[in-house]
Design a protein around this motif. Structure first.
Motif, mmCIF file in Angstrom:
data_model
loop_
_atom_site.group_PDB
_atom_site.id
_atom_site.type_symbol
_atom_site.label_atom_id
_atom_site.label_comp_id
_atom_site.label_asym_id
_atom_site.label_seq_id
_atom_site.Cartn_x
_atom_site.Cartn_y
_atom_site.Cartn_z
ATOM 1 N N LYS A 13 0.816 -1.215 0.000
ATOM 2 C CA LYS A 13 0.000 0.000 0.000
ATOM 3 C C LYS A 13 0.849 1.265 0.000
ATOM 4 C CE LYS A 13 -3.901 -2.019 2.465
ATOM 5 N NZ LYS A 13 -4.662 -1.989 3.719
ATOM 6 N N PRO A 20 3.211 3.964 -1.195
ATOM 7 C CA PRO A 20 3.582 4.353 -2.552
ATOM 8 C C PRO A 20 5.090 4.359 -2.739
ATOM 9 C CG PRO A 20 2.856 6.270 -1.316
ATOM 10 C CD PRO A 20 2.642 5.069 -0.442
ATOM 11 N N THR A 59 5.688 1.309 -7.972
ATOM 12 C CA THR A 59 4.256 1.012 -7.974
ATOM 13 C C THR A 59 3.463 2.147 -8.611
ATOM 14 O OG1 THR A 59 4.007 1.856 -5.724
ATOM 15 C CG2 THR A 59 4.358 -0.512 -5.976
ATOM 16 N N ASP A 60 3.906 3.389 -8.406
ATOM 17 C CA ASP A 60 3.217 4.515 -9.036
ATOM 18 C C ASP A 60 3.330 4.433 -10.550
ATOM 19 O OD1 ASP A 60 2.461 5.505 -6.591
ATOM 20 O OD2 ASP A 60 4.071 6.992 -6.491
ATOM 21 N N ARG A 108 1.162 1.561 -11.820
ATOM 22 C CA ARG A 108 -0.256 1.935 -11.757
ATOM 23 C C ARG A 108 -0.600 2.901 -12.891
ATOM 24 N NH1 ARG A 108 -0.566 4.212 -6.780
ATOM 25 N NH2 ARG A 108 -0.424 2.128 -5.899
ATOM 26 N N SER A 168 -0.605 1.002 -16.166
ATOM 27 C CA SER A 168 -1.793 0.152 -16.242
ATOM 28 C C SER A 168 -3.031 0.973 -16.586
ATOM 29 C CB SER A 168 -1.987 -0.577 -14.917
ATOM 30 O OG SER A 168 -3.168 -1.326 -14.936
ATOM 31 N N LYS A 169 -3.190 2.119 -15.947
ATOM 32 C CA LYS A 169 -4.338 2.980 -16.235
ATOM 33 C C LYS A 169 -4.293 3.482 -17.670
ATOM 34 C CE LYS A 169 -5.322 4.657 -11.593
ATOM 35 N NZ LYS A 169 -5.373 5.837 -10.726
#
Length: 92
Positions: A15, A17, A21-22, A25, A28-29
């Motif tokens: 969880k 950040p 991972t940012d 993400r 992916s978006k």
């Protein structure tokens, strides 16, 4: 010290950040957005073929948006491959 491995909470660590991972993400978006625009263009194309779409300009705009999204995705992919190849050429 023996209880440290049991105290690690991997879900909590996921969880927090971090740059990796940012980026993942965000990537992916972006891919989901490109896929959604292509799906929308396909749906509108079917409506044009069926004659149910009132404004054909909607299809033209959606198709152009999907095409530009795909071109941008390919450009990002090509840059990533080039960067990977450059890293692999570096000597240790």
């Amino acid at each position: 010290m023996s209880g440290l491995s049991g105290d690690l909470d991997f879900a909590e660590a996921a969880k927090t950040p971090s740059p990796n991972t940012d980026f993942a993400r965000m990537l992916s978006k972006g891919l989901e957005s490109v896929q959604a625009s292509q799906d929308k263009a396909n749906d509108l194309g079917i409506q044009v073929a069926n004659g149910t779409l009132q404004d054909p300009a909607q299809y033209t705009m959606a198709s152009t948006e999907a095409s530009l999204g795909l071109q941008m995705t390919l450009a990002v992919r090509n840059k990533a491959v080039e960067a990977f190849q450059e890293i692999m050429r570096m000597q240790a």
